[in-house]
Design an enzyme around this catalytic site. Structure first.
Site, PDB file in Angstrom:
ATOM      1  N   THR A   1       0.868  -1.175   0.000  1.00  0.00           N
ATOM      2  CA  THR A   1       0.000   0.000   0.000  1.00  0.00           C
ATOM      3  C   THR A   1       0.898   1.216   0.000  1.00  0.00           C
ATOM      4  OG1 THR A   1      -0.195   0.088   2.418  1.00  0.00           O
ATOM      5  CG2 THR A   1      -1.905  -1.133   1.213  1.00  0.00           C
ATOM      6  N   HIS A   2       0.462   2.221  -0.762  1.00  0.00           N
ATOM      7  CA  HIS A   2       1.246   3.442  -0.920  1.00  0.00           C
ATOM      8  C   HIS A   2       0.390   4.618  -0.465  1.00  0.00           C
ATOM      9  CE1 HIS A   2       4.170   6.188  -2.602  1.00  0.00           C
ATOM     10  NE2 HIS A   2       3.185   6.836  -3.190  1.00  0.00           N
TER      11      HIS A   2
ATOM     12  N   ASP B   1       5.953  -4.737  -8.525  1.00  0.00           N
ATOM     13  CA  ASP B   1       6.787  -5.212  -9.633  1.00  0.00           C
ATOM     14  C   ASP B   1       8.177  -4.600  -9.481  1.00  0.00           C
ATOM     15  OD1 ASP B   1       6.606  -2.628 -10.540  1.00  0.00           O
ATOM     16  OD2 ASP B   1       5.363  -3.088 -12.288  1.00  0.00           O
TER      17      ASP B   1
ATOM     18  N   GLY C   1       9.498  -1.978 -10.594  1.00  0.00           N
ATOM     19  CA  GLY C   1       9.594  -0.527 -10.523  1.00  0.00           C
ATOM     20  C   GLY C   1       9.283  -0.001  -9.131  1.00  0.00           C
TER      21      GLY C   1
ATOM     22  N   ASP D   1       6.667   1.555  -7.058  1.00  0.00           N
ATOM     23  CA  ASP D   1       5.217   1.804  -6.956  1.00  0.00           C
ATOM     24  C   ASP D   1       4.526   1.801  -8.317  1.00  0.00           C
ATOM     25  OD1 ASP D   1       5.498   2.088  -4.146  1.00  0.00           O
ATOM     26  OD2 ASP D   1       6.070   4.177  -4.391  1.00  0.00           O
TER      27      ASP D   1
HETATM   28  C1  GRF Z   1       2.193   3.712   5.450  1.00  0.00           C
HETATM   29  O1  GRF Z   1       1.573   4.944   5.167  1.00  0.00           O
HETATM   30  C2  GRF Z   1       2.861   3.148   4.234  1.00  0.00           C
HETATM   31  O2  GRF Z   1       2.134   3.313   3.062  1.00  0.00           O
HETATM   32  C3  GRF Z   1       4.115   3.971   4.200  1.00  0.00           C
HETATM   33  O3  GRF Z   1       4.523   4.007   5.549  1.00  0.00           O
HETATM   34  C4  GRF Z   1       3.374   3.877   6.377  1.00  0.00           C
HETATM   35  C5  GRF Z   1       3.594   2.673   7.256  1.00  0.00           C
HETATM   36  O4  GRF Z   1       3.035   2.866   8.508  1.00  0.00           O
HETATM   37  N1  GRF Z   1       5.093   3.434   3.292  1.00  0.00           N
HETATM   38  P1  GRF Z   1       3.185   1.752   9.652  1.00  0.00           P
HETATM   39  O5  GRF Z   1       4.661   1.480   9.850  1.00  0.00           O
HETATM   40  O6  GRF Z   1       2.428   0.539   9.220  1.00  0.00           O
HETATM   41  O7  GRF Z   1       2.568   2.391  10.858  1.00  0.00           O
END
Ligand code: GRF
Length: 201
Positions: free
Chosen positions: A109-110, A142, A144, A146
């Protein structure tokens, strides 16, 4: 009955995304078994959350290896040991190498609406650009940064008062819910990739 999906989670930081998965599993709301949690650094809060939940952990730090290629091979081996059906990178702040990517399917997740604002500073970059909405994207990983097939996106509005911290906190609330929903859907209905799209269920 279908067996629970074997889920491995990779973390680097506070692990609140991991906690959402652990809580949903404990509540019986998620048809998965979190079989292990791995990190690229010792002592992060995410590992403590896993230990508190009785989930096996491992650390594979880049600095413990001669180079990135050796780290990639070691991480791939760690992943394979646990035979996961799916690996979630939950705030895992390293780019995965080819050996690791070949060891399983990875879901990330981004904290932005891809393809806008990829990379390590998605929240900061969205705020700096002045967009009025941002959010979170669930996507397969993948080679790349994101760039993998998108599974789901959820929107968060940006207010004039937002700081990077306040915005990221609101995004993470949405991100945690989306991650649990997406993993549930993948565990229940499976998934297939068709070009740029990942179809779940
Ligand atoms: C999330 O917003 C994720 O997308 C980003 O860092 C955050 C991770 O939060 N790469 P946590 O460590 O799960 O609290």
């Amino acid at each position: 009955m279908r067996r629970p999906l074997r889920l491995l989670v990779l973390v680097s930081g506070s692990g609140s995304l991991l906690q959402a998965l652990l809580d949903a599993q404990a509540a019986g709301a998620l048809p998965v078994e979190v079989v292990a949690v791995g990190a690229d650094r010792a002592g992060c809060a995410g590992l403590e959350r896993a230990e508190a939940a009785g989930v096996p952990t491992f650390v594979e730090a880049v600095c413990a290896h001669a180079d990135r290629t050796a780290w990639d091979a070691a991480l791939a081996e760690r992943v394979r040991e646990h035979t996961p059906d799916l690996v979630v990178t939950a705030g895992f702040m390293k780019i995965l190498g080819p050996a690791t990517l070949g060891s399983a399917t990875f879901l990330n997740t981004h904290p932005a609406l891809l393809p806008s604002f990829p990379g390590a500073h998605g929240v900061r970059d969205a705020l700096a650009h002045g967009v009025r909405v941002t959010g979170s994207t669930a996507h397969l990983v993948d080679a790349g940064v994101d760039t993998g097939p998108i599974i789901e996106q959820r929107v968060v509005e940006i207010t004039d008062e937002d700081t990077q911290e306040s915005l990221h906190e609101r995004i993470k609330v949405v991100e945690r819910e989306m991650l649990v929903d997406v993993v549930t859907a993948m565990a229940t209905g499976g998934w297939r990739v068709e070009g740029r799209r990942c179809l779940v269920g």
